[in-house]
Design a protein around this motif. Structure first.
Motif, PDB file in Angstrom:
ATOM      1  N   UNK A  39       0.820  -1.208   0.000  1.00  0.00           N
ATOM      2  CA  UNK A  39       0.000   0.000   0.000  1.00  0.00           C
ATOM      3  C   UNK A  39       0.857   1.264   0.000  1.00  0.00           C
ATOM      4  N   UNK A  40       1.988   1.194   0.684  1.00  0.00           N
ATOM      5  CA  UNK A  40       2.901   2.332   0.705  1.00  0.00           C
ATOM      6  C   UNK A  40       3.523   2.538  -0.685  1.00  0.00           C
ATOM      7  N   UNK A  41       3.871   1.455  -1.345  1.00  0.00           N
ATOM      8  CA  UNK A  41       4.427   1.549  -2.700  1.00  0.00           C
ATOM      9  C   UNK A  41       3.423   2.192  -3.655  1.00  0.00           C
ATOM     10  N   UNK A  42       2.131   1.970  -3.395  1.00  0.00           N
ATOM     11  CA  UNK A  42       1.076   2.564  -4.212  1.00  0.00           C
ATOM     12  C   UNK A  42       0.677   3.958  -3.762  1.00  0.00           C
ATOM     13  N   UNK A  43       1.339   4.466  -2.724  1.00  0.00           N
ATOM     14  CA  UNK A  43       1.045   5.812  -2.238  1.00  0.00           C
ATOM     15  C   UNK A  43      -0.237   5.939  -1.434  1.00  0.00           C
ATOM     16  N   UNK A  44      -0.765   4.807  -0.953  1.00  0.00           N
ATOM     17  CA  UNK A  44      -2.049   4.830  -0.239  1.00  0.00           C
ATOM     18  C   UNK A  44      -1.898   4.976   1.273  1.00  0.00           C
ATOM     19  N   UNK A  45      -0.741   4.580   1.797  1.00  0.00           N
ATOM     20  CA  UNK A  45      -0.440   4.759   3.221  1.00  0.00           C
ATOM     21  C   UNK A  45       0.999   5.241   3.339  1.00  0.00           C
ATOM     22  N   UNK A  46       1.328   5.721   4.523  1.00  0.00           N
ATOM     23  CA  UNK A  46       2.722   6.076   4.798  1.00  0.00           C
ATOM     24  C   UNK A  46       3.038   5.750   6.248  1.00  0.00           C
ATOM     25  N   UNK A  47       4.308   5.468   6.461  1.00  0.00           N
ATOM     26  CA  UNK A  47       4.814   5.235   7.813  1.00  0.00           C
ATOM     27  C   UNK A  47       5.240   6.592   8.373  1.00  0.00           C
ATOM     28  N   UNK A  48       4.828   6.845   9.616  1.00  0.00           N
ATOM     29  CA  UNK A  48       5.197   8.109  10.262  1.00  0.00           C
ATOM     30  C   UNK A  48       5.704   7.807  11.670  1.00  0.00           C
ATOM     31  N   UNK A  49       6.689   8.576  12.143  1.00  0.00           N
ATOM     32  CA  UNK A  49       7.168   8.356  13.507  1.00  0.00           C
ATOM     33  C   UNK A  49       6.125   8.820  14.521  1.00  0.00           C
ATOM     34  N   UNK A  50       6.069   8.112  15.632  1.00  0.00           N
ATOM     35  CA  UNK A  50       5.183   8.486  16.733  1.00  0.00           C
ATOM     36  C   UNK A  50       5.734   9.753  17.367  1.00  0.00           C
ATOM     37  N   UNK A  51       4.919  10.784  17.545  1.00  0.00           N
ATOM     38  CA  UNK A  51       5.422  12.024  18.115  1.00  0.00           C
ATOM     39  C   UNK A  51       5.938  11.877  19.554  1.00  0.00           C
ATOM     40  N   UNK A  52       5.416  10.890  20.285  1.00  0.00           N
ATOM     41  CA  UNK A  52       5.830  10.693  21.675  1.00  0.00           C
ATOM     42  C   UNK A  52       7.051   9.787  21.803  1.00  0.00           C
ATOM     43  N   UNK A  53       7.286   8.939  20.784  1.00  0.00           N
ATOM     44  CA  UNK A  53       8.406   7.998  20.839  1.00  0.00           C
ATOM     45  C   UNK A  53       8.889   7.763  19.411  1.00  0.00           C
ATOM     46  N   UNK A  54       9.944   8.405  19.020  1.00  0.00           N
ATOM     47  CA  UNK A  54      10.434   8.370  17.648  1.00  0.00           C
ATOM     48  C   UNK A  54      10.825   6.955  17.193  1.00  0.00           C
ATOM     49  N   UNK A  55      10.990   6.016  18.122  1.00  0.00           N
ATOM     50  CA  UNK A  55      11.312   4.638  17.740  1.00  0.00           C
ATOM     51  C   UNK A  55      10.087   3.877  17.260  1.00  0.00           C
ATOM     52  N   UNK A  56       8.914   4.383  17.591  1.00  0.00           N
ATOM     53  CA  UNK A  56       7.660   3.727  17.212  1.00  0.00           C
ATOM     54  C   UNK A  56       7.199   4.297  15.870  1.00  0.00           C
TER      55      UNK A  56
END
Length: 151
Positions: free
Chosen positions: A80-97
């Motif tokens: 889905x990410x390759x198709x531009x439908x979703x993206x991974x984003x860092x958690x604002x409270x914990x950048x490792x998540x």
């Protein structure tokens, strides 16, 4: 000597078989309607699940909600990410998540998928009248999730 009446039909077993066949037919119809969109039924389910979360979920949250192993979620998110439908984003409270969010293109795809799902359902339910569809809805509703959990 009188013969005993034949054993009652195994209604539960027959019903289970019919429901399994119906599920397969619905899945096939959805695959047919989703194919032009380049999305599988499993990816569609993941997108719909994402939209039910108030904030972008973690991969583990998605896996738990979908009842699958995390690796399966990763595979679908990758596609889905390759198709531009979703993206991974860092958690604002914990950048490792890492959290997963739907993009604008993903929201557009969801609307198209909704129309495709309705078309697939219309094909499958075509032999039934509106009254029969209403009755079937009433019969199936308590079976879908008797505990009220969203799927």
């Amino acid at each position: 000597m009188s013969q005993s009446p034949p054993p009652p039909a195994d209604v539960t077993g027959q019903l289970a078989e019919q429901l399994l066949l119906l599920t397969r037919r619905i899945h096939y119809a959805q695959k047919h309607y989703f194919k032009p969109l380049g999305i599988t039924p499993a990816q569609s389910r993941l997108l719909r699940t994402l939209e039910r979360h108030e904030e972008p979920p973690r991969m583990a949250d998605l896996a738990e909600r979908l009842g699958v192993v995390p690796r399966a979620v990763t595979t679908h998110v990758d596609a889905l990410e390759a198709g531009g439908l979703v993206r991974r984003v860092p958690d604002p409270a914990n950048r490792r998540v890492i959290r997963i969010e739907t993009t604008e293109a993903g929201r557009t795809a969801l609307a198209e998928l909704h129309r495709a799902r309705l078309a697939a359902a219309a094909d499958v339910l075509e032999p039934l009248s509106e009254k029969q569809r209403e009755k079937l809805l009433g019969l199936i509703a308590p079976l879908v999730d008797p505990h009220g959990h969203p799927c």
